[in-house]
Write a protein that holds these residues in place. Sequence first.
Motif, PDB file in Angstrom:
ATOM      1  N   GLY A 190      35.988  51.410  34.722  1.00  0.00           N
ATOM      2  CA  GLY A 190      35.911  51.131  33.298  1.00  0.00           C
ATOM      3  C   GLY A 190      35.308  49.781  32.936  1.00  0.00           C
ATOM      4  N   ASP A 191      35.599  49.353  31.724  1.00  0.00           N
ATOM      5  CA  ASP A 191      35.034  48.151  31.135  1.00  0.00           C
ATOM      6  C   ASP A 191      35.508  46.903  31.878  1.00  0.00           C
ATOM      7  OD1 ASP A 191      34.108  46.107  29.556  1.00  0.00           O
ATOM      8  OD2 ASP A 191      35.156  46.729  27.725  1.00  0.00           O
ATOM      9  N   PRO A 192      34.582  46.063  32.386  1.00  0.00           N
ATOM     10  CA  PRO A 192      34.987  44.842  33.080  1.00  0.00           C
ATOM     11  C   PRO A 192      35.848  43.913  32.236  1.00  0.00           C
ATOM     12  CG  PRO A 192      32.658  45.278  33.422  1.00  0.00           C
ATOM     13  CD  PRO A 192      33.124  46.241  32.382  1.00  0.00           C
ATOM     14  N   GLU A 193      35.605  43.876  30.934  1.00  0.00           N
ATOM     15  CA  GLU A 193      36.338  42.964  30.053  1.00  0.00           C
ATOM     16  C   GLU A 193      37.830  43.286  30.006  1.00  0.00           C
ATOM     17  OE1 GLU A 193      35.266  40.365  28.362  1.00  0.00           O
ATOM     18  OE2 GLU A 193      33.139  40.515  28.883  1.00  0.00           O
ATOM     19  N   THR A 194      38.169  44.551  30.222  1.00  0.00           N
ATOM     20  CA  THR A 194      39.576  44.966  30.085  1.00  0.00           C
ATOM     21  C   THR A 194      40.185  45.432  31.402  1.00  0.00           C
ATOM     22  OG1 THR A 194      38.900  47.229  29.491  1.00  0.00           O
ATOM     23  CG2 THR A 194      39.191  45.641  27.685  1.00  0.00           C
ATOM     24  N   ARG A 198      44.057  46.868  31.765  1.00  0.00           N
ATOM     25  CA  ARG A 198      44.254  48.303  31.960  1.00  0.00           C
ATOM     26  C   ARG A 198      44.911  48.642  33.296  1.00  0.00           C
ATOM     27  NH1 ARG A 198      40.061  50.543  33.025  1.00  0.00           N
ATOM     28  NH2 ARG A 198      38.502  48.858  32.900  1.00  0.00           N
ATOM     29  N   LEU A 199      44.648  47.848  34.340  1.00  0.00           N
ATOM     30  CA  LEU A 199      45.026  48.266  35.686  1.00  0.00           C
ATOM     31  C   LEU A 199      46.127  47.432  36.330  1.00  0.00           C
ATOM     32  CD1 LEU A 199      41.447  48.979  37.087  1.00  0.00           C
ATOM     33  CD2 LEU A 199      43.059  50.599  36.083  1.00  0.00           C
ATOM     34  N   CYS A 200      46.356  46.234  35.830  1.00  0.00           N
ATOM     35  CA  CYS A 200      47.379  45.380  36.435  1.00  0.00           C
ATOM     36  C   CYS A 200      48.676  45.428  35.633  1.00  0.00           C
ATOM     37  CB  CYS A 200      46.882  43.935  36.525  1.00  0.00           C
ATOM     38  SG  CYS A 200      45.489  43.711  37.648  1.00  0.00           S
ATOM     39  N   ARG A 201      49.723  44.942  36.237  1.00  0.00           N
ATOM     40  CA  ARG A 201      51.017  44.930  35.558  1.00  0.00           C
ATOM     41  C   ARG A 201      50.989  43.966  34.374  1.00  0.00           C
ATOM     42  NH1 ARG A 201      55.401  45.060  40.575  1.00  0.00           N
ATOM     43  NH2 ARG A 201      55.047  47.267  41.111  1.00  0.00           N
ATOM     44  N   PRO A 202      51.662  44.317  33.276  1.00  0.00           N
ATOM     45  CA  PRO A 202      51.655  43.443  32.091  1.00  0.00           C
ATOM     46  C   PRO A 202      52.111  42.028  32.391  1.00  0.00           C
ATOM     47  CG  PRO A 202      52.545  45.597  31.534  1.00  0.00           C
ATOM     48  CD  PRO A 202      52.365  45.597  33.021  1.00  0.00           C
ATOM     49  N   SER A 203      53.087  41.873  33.278  1.00  0.00           N
ATOM     50  CA  SER A 203      53.581  40.528  33.585  1.00  0.00           C
ATOM     51  C   SER A 203      52.489  39.688  34.241  1.00  0.00           C
ATOM     52  CB  SER A 203      54.802  40.599  34.510  1.00  0.00           C
ATOM     53  OG  SER A 203      54.495  41.307  35.696  1.00  0.00           O
ATOM     54  N   ILE A 324      41.281  35.322  41.775  1.00  0.00           N
ATOM     55  CA  ILE A 324      41.321  36.757  42.074  1.00  0.00           C
ATOM     56  C   ILE A 324      41.156  37.577  40.803  1.00  0.00           C
ATOM     57  CG2 ILE A 324      42.830  38.638  42.832  1.00  0.00           C
ATOM     58  CD1 ILE A 324      43.897  36.787  44.990  1.00  0.00           C
ATOM     59  N   GLY A 325      41.870  37.171  39.743  1.00  0.00           N
ATOM     60  CA  GLY A 325      41.740  37.893  38.476  1.00  0.00           C
ATOM     61  C   GLY A 325      40.320  37.861  37.947  1.00  0.00           C
ATOM     62  N   ARG A 326      39.684  36.697  38.045  1.00  0.00           N
ATOM     63  CA  ARG A 326      38.300  36.591  37.570  1.00  0.00           C
ATOM     64  C   ARG A 326      37.347  37.398  38.439  1.00  0.00           C
ATOM     65  NH1 ARG A 326      34.293  37.260  36.046  1.00  0.00           N
ATOM     66  NH2 ARG A 326      32.768  35.974  34.911  1.00  0.00           N
ATOM     67  N   LEU A 327      37.610  37.457  39.737  1.00  0.00           N
ATOM     68  CA  LEU A 327      36.744  38.212  40.629  1.00  0.00           C
ATOM     69  C   LEU A 327      36.891  39.727  40.434  1.00  0.00           C
ATOM     70  CD1 LEU A 327      36.954  36.112  43.905  1.00  0.00           C
ATOM     71  CD2 LEU A 327      34.884  36.633  42.589  1.00  0.00           C
ATOM     72  N   MET A 328      38.035  40.190  39.998  1.00  0.00           N
ATOM     73  CA  MET A 328      38.168  41.613  39.692  1.00  0.00           C
ATOM     74  C   MET A 328      37.230  41.988  38.543  1.00  0.00           C
ATOM     75  SD  MET A 328      42.230  42.439  40.154  1.00  0.00           S
ATOM     76  CE  MET A 328      41.987  44.097  39.511  1.00  0.00           C
ATOM     77  N   ARG A 329      37.135  41.110  37.564  1.00  0.00           N
ATOM     78  CA  ARG A 329      36.183  41.358  36.477  1.00  0.00           C
ATOM     79  C   ARG A 329      34.747  41.341  37.002  1.00  0.00           C
ATOM     80  NH1 ARG A 329      35.567  37.556  31.041  1.00  0.00           N
ATOM     81  NH2 ARG A 329      33.462  38.235  30.468  1.00  0.00           N
ATOM     82  N   TRP A 330      34.433  40.361  37.853  1.00  0.00           N
ATOM     83  CA  TRP A 330      33.096  40.306  38.452  1.00  0.00           C
ATOM     84  C   TRP A 330      32.789  41.586  39.230  1.00  0.00           C
ATOM     85  CZ3 TRP A 330      32.141  40.632  43.717  1.00  0.00           C
ATOM     86  CH2 TRP A 330      30.813  40.458  44.099  1.00  0.00           C
ATOM     87  N   ALA A 331      33.776  42.072  39.994  1.00  0.00           N
ATOM     88  CA  ALA A 331      33.578  43.282  40.795  1.00  0.00           C
ATOM     89  C   ALA A 331      33.213  44.469  39.915  1.00  0.00           C
ATOM     90  CB  ALA A 331      34.828  43.580  41.620  1.00  0.00           C
ATOM     91  N   ARG A 332      33.870  44.598  38.777  1.00  0.00           N
ATOM     92  CA  ARG A 332      33.526  45.699  37.865  1.00  0.00           C
ATOM     93  C   ARG A 332      32.147  45.493  37.248  1.00  0.00           C
ATOM     94  NH1 ARG A 332      33.518  49.906  38.492  1.00  0.00           N
ATOM     95  NH2 ARG A 332      33.115  50.451  36.321  1.00  0.00           N
ATOM     96  N   GLU A 333      31.793  44.250  36.971  1.00  0.00           N
ATOM     97  CA  GLU A 333      30.459  43.971  36.438  1.00  0.00           C
ATOM     98  C   GLU A 333      29.380  44.392  37.424  1.00  0.00           C
ATOM     99  OE1 GLU A 333      31.671  40.033  33.734  1.00  0.00           O
ATOM    100  OE2 GLU A 333      30.803  39.806  35.745  1.00  0.00           O
TER     101      GLU A 333
END
Length: 411
Positions: A190-194, A198-203, A324-333
């Motif tokens: 899905g969308d890298p921005e979200t 969408r996929l990680c725990r809310p906490s 790690i959080g930022r790289l997950m977005r990069w990975a989707r991009e």
Amino acid sequence: MDVAGQAVQIATVDDGLPVGETSRPVIVRANDAYTARLHTSLDAVRPLWLRFQRDGVCTAHQHFAWVEGIVARLMPAGAEPLIVEVNDAVTGAPLMLVPLMLRSAFQHRVIEWLSCGVCDYSAPLLADAGAWTAQSAQAAWGAVRSVLPSADRFHITGIPQQIGGVANPLALLATTRDSVQTTFGLAIDGDPETVLKRLCRPSFVKEFGKDWRRLERLGDVELVQALSADQVEEIFGELVRMRLSRFRELGRFDLLTQEAVVDFYRDAAIQGLSDGSVRLFGLRVGGSLIAVQYLLVHQGTVHALLIAMDQSAVPNVSPGMAIIGRLMRWAREQDFGYFDLSVGNQSYKEHMGAKGSVLVELCHGYTMRGRAASNAIDLRNRTEAFVRSKPRLLNVAQRLMRGLRRSRGGR
């Protein structure tokens, strides 16, 4: 166990060596389903390896360049690579490559994965995504065993259940057992921005947002990728510095204390600039690096291999989680579909919402010395796992290790 009814032949193959240089003959054995051919040189299997890497199924830990670096820099003196090529007995079509090595260890001989500590996963290279069954895997392994030299024991750990969605033939063997190792990862889409929301725990998402805002208040926050040899030297140098400092503090051993291992990772990152198989990122805040992540990538998967951070750089912020959080977005991009958080039961992985999978192992002793060594290693591993599962006991062990390292001059 070897499969009955084997035909044995000695074959000389064109291994691509320069004129005037020959490799020793290859042993070829057959059962009703598969033939196996033993190679003791990477050059002999280079074309087939690269074809499987490109068109078949393998993990980034079995990239030819990665394994070539292992053989060149990390294999112990006297060790020998054992690359087994498995073929269809009827058509002769190549089906699998199994990269192993033979070495001496405490007065006995052991066959293990061609890893030398820098491969998280032990998985063969497969010609295609065709399904393997327990029966076909056992027959193929029988063919593999038939061409290997004698040894006191086998020791293959880090066997994943699947390779890119395909059942790992090694994991299907009846003699494998669950190990104390678990690997974690997240399917991403899905969308890298979200992707985090969408996929990680809310906490985790809430904590990541707070940390990122704290970092932004300190200055520009930038995810930087090493795109030149000079940048690799700079960012990787910071990774080594941060990691060794952190591991000394925790009283833990790290492979990066070994110069040959440092050189291996650095050279692999520089070589990865040309083919993209290795990526090196840093998280920079106000001009200073506070975290570094070393990645392997292959077939839609990002493997988060080495991470290091300066925990004291920013109070009340986790630089590791931020990168790690930022790289997950990069990975989707970049259109990757799976983010592998590697082996280890660190709490942050479940906190993120990653799914765990137990790795299996193939560890057998075949002689008295081999069985004694296997039993000792198993006891050590399970004792370590027990200690790590008990926080108070782990703290005591770490304090003891820190004191021991200080007494040895900080090593």
